[in-house]
Design a protein around this motif. Structure first.
Motif: not given
Lengths: 312, 265
Positions: B151-178
């Motif tokens: 579902s759309y909401g889960r895809k967004r959650a997956l995107e956050i998990a994928t971003t976190l996988a890189l353990d970024p120091e700075l995370m840029l989230l473009d409308e995460p709850t849109q």
């Protein structure tokens, strides 16, 4: 596993085929099949439509022909050298082309391939319009004569399997995993830290190498390296084979090559020989309009994605 | 440059043929904070995002990350430095499985990504970590599902998990709850709060409820320039912000155009 069973039965079929079918025909199918598989690597897994892959087939053929005839290299070394030459050319082409997407990529590869074609037309060692004839099949490792069609067939089959394995492994490697990600969403792959152009370049080079391997082997089979191999029509034919068999399926290009080579063989002798290009054109149109996923793609759909996890 | 700031832009300008989408923006993102960029449609938020992640090249101005000038660095290199973005339109790899989506990000730091001769089985050693990340966003049970089926909401959650996988120091989230329903919005907001613990987050967000809940500092943009900056109470009390949001319906035509320009290439 179903996949392994499928591969195993295909292998048995390939081993027994020359008992029923003419070995030279089979070798032609294998060579074009390998060529199409190599092409499919860039189109199906990289999403890049190359219109210049004949340059690699031709380079493999001419290099092998030259080294086997003039230098007297044994067939395995001549093939290896042909493959390396095609890979080097592919690395160069790739550097110049992968930065551009879509139609620009196609046009650049086509233009570069035309350059190569005219080089082979003019170069003194290629025999110009006549091609390089009478290439010796030689003796494998200096021991085993490949003059006999049946012996050569099993050698060509081994080469095919090697090339096919390289492609299969590439698709199912850590590199292949990144390639799939790039194909699916290039911007995202970039934002995950992948220099996508470098990956496309490596994929293109690998594809060129395997295309060269196919061309080198073909030169030994027909004892001929000709301008046909490097002609833009060949670049077009390989698109047709791949689309007909199924883009992005691992076995599709082989199936497509089989069908095209069979049609060519059946028609070239008969009355319809003059219409061969028209018939191929019609097949192309039908294929694009009616069944886009190609032969193997359609079978996979019917079998419910059974053959390969790869899917489309 | 002060060490307290992870990211600083100075006089950042982006012009598209005769139109200035970003007009002299000075942005200072404090280390360890959640910083929100808000503003009406067409204010230039996504353009700024694309400038920060190098998907667009600024016309003028500089961007410094940890004191280092990154104005001309390539997008993939930024990610390896520790700046990882998400996209407005959910950015997943639809034909890969959910697990593979996260794994392909984890793979980046392993240095095996060019190994075309090795079996993809070597990636299985990353499965445990990938599952952990999926678990953190509540997707562990979907690990083997093809992503396109989420579902759309889960895809967004997956995107956050994928971003976190890189353990970024700075995370840029473009409308995460849109585009999310209420429950999903709260879940993602909690998730962002949770992952912000040891990193800095800069987010574009339309949902003011989410902004009020999360953001330590808010920059309000209007027509490509900074209107005001401050904490939520400060900003929300500012009459200019109210006006920018509720609008006087004078410029309704212009934001539409700029919105189109902001769609990443």
């Amino acid at each position: 596993m179903r996949i392994n069973k499928l591969y195993l039965s295909l292998l048995v079929l390939a081993l027994l085929a020359p008992l029923v079918l003419y070995p030279v025909f089979l070798m032609k199918v294998l060579c074009y099949g390998l060529f199409a598989c190599a092409f499919n690597l860039v189109l199906g897994y990289g999403g890049l439509l190359s219109l210049g892959h004949a340059a690699f087939l031709g380079t493999g053929a001419y290099t092998t022909g030259y080294l086997a005839t003039r230098v007297g290299l044994t067939p395995e070394l001549a093939i290896l050298a042909g493959t390396a030459a095609a890979a080097a050319l592919g690395a160069l082409f790739g550097k110049l082309s992968v930065k551009r997407g879509g139609i620009y990529f196609g046009m650049i590869t086509l233009a570069l391939a035309q350059l190569v074609f005219f080089f082979y037309l003019q170069a003194p060692f290629t025999g110009g319009e006549d091609g390089m004839q009478g290439i010796p099949r030689g003796e494998l490792f200096g021991l085993l004569s490949l003059e006999d069609n049946l012996t050569l067939y099993y050698f060509v089959l081994a080469v095919f399997l090697l090339g096919f394995w390289v492609i299969h492994r590439t698709v199912h490697s850590p590199f292949g995993q990144v390639m799939k990600a790039i194909r699916e969403n290039e911007a995202r792959a970039m934002s995950l830290g992948y220099n996508t152009d470098d990956f496309k370049w490596l994929l293109f080079t690998l594809s060129a190498a395997v295309a060269g391997l196919a061309g080198s082997t073909k030169a030994l089979v027909f004892q001929l390296a000709s301008l046909n191999d490097a002609h833009w029509q060949m670049s077009g034919e390989v698109v047709l084979m791949t689309l007909l068999g199924g883009v992005g399926t691992i076995l599709g290009p082989l199936a497509g090559a089989g069908v095209i080579v069979t049609i060519q063989n059946q028609l070239s002798g008969g009355e319809l020989g003059n219409y061969i290009h028209m018939i191929m054109g019609a097949i192309f149109v039908i294929c694009v309009l009616a069944f886009r996923s190609g032969i193997v793609g359609e079978i996979q759909k019917l079998a419910g994605r059974g053959f390969s996890r790869q899917g489309r | 440059m002060s060490a307290d700031y992870v990211l600083q832009t100075s006089n950042l300008v982006k012009e598209f043929k005769g139109f200035t989408a970003v007009d002299g923006v000075d942005l200072n993102v404090e280390r360890g904070s959640i910083h929100a960029l808000i503003g009406p449609n067409g204010a230039g938020k996504t353009t700024i995002f694309n400038l920060l992640t190098k998907f667009l090249i600024p016309t003028r101005g500089t961007i410094h990350y940890n004191g280092r000038d990154i104005t001309r660095v390539r997008p993939a290199a930024i990610a390896r430095l520790g700046v990882v973005r998400s996209f407005q339109i959910s950015a997943v790899f639809p034909q890969l499985s959910v697990l593979e989506n996260v794994r392909v990000a984890l793979q980046q730091k392993e240095g095996i990504s060019f190994c075309f001769w090795r079996s993809e089985r070597v990636l299985e050693r990353l499965d445990a970590r990938a599952l952990e990340l999926l678990d953190a966003v509540g997707l562990a049970e979907f690990a083997r599902v093809r992503t396109v089926d989420l579902s759309y909401g889960r895809k967004r959650a997956l995107e956050i998990a994928t971003t976190l996988a890189l353990d970024p120091e700075l995370m840029l989230l473009d409308e995460p709850t849109q585009g999310m329903g209420h429950e999903d919005v709260d879940r993602v907001a909690d998730l962002i709060k949770k992952v912000s613990r040891d990193r800095t987050i800069l987010m574009v967000e339309h949902n003011l409820h989410v902004v009020s809940k999360l953001a330590d500092r808010i920059t309000v943009l209007q027509r490509g320039a900074v209107l005001t900056e401050g904490g939520y109470d400060e900003v929300s009390a500012d009459p200019r912000v109210m006006e920018a949001y509720l609008g006087t319906s004078v410029d309704d035509g212009e934001p539409e155009t700029s919105l189109k320009l902001e769609v990443p290439a």
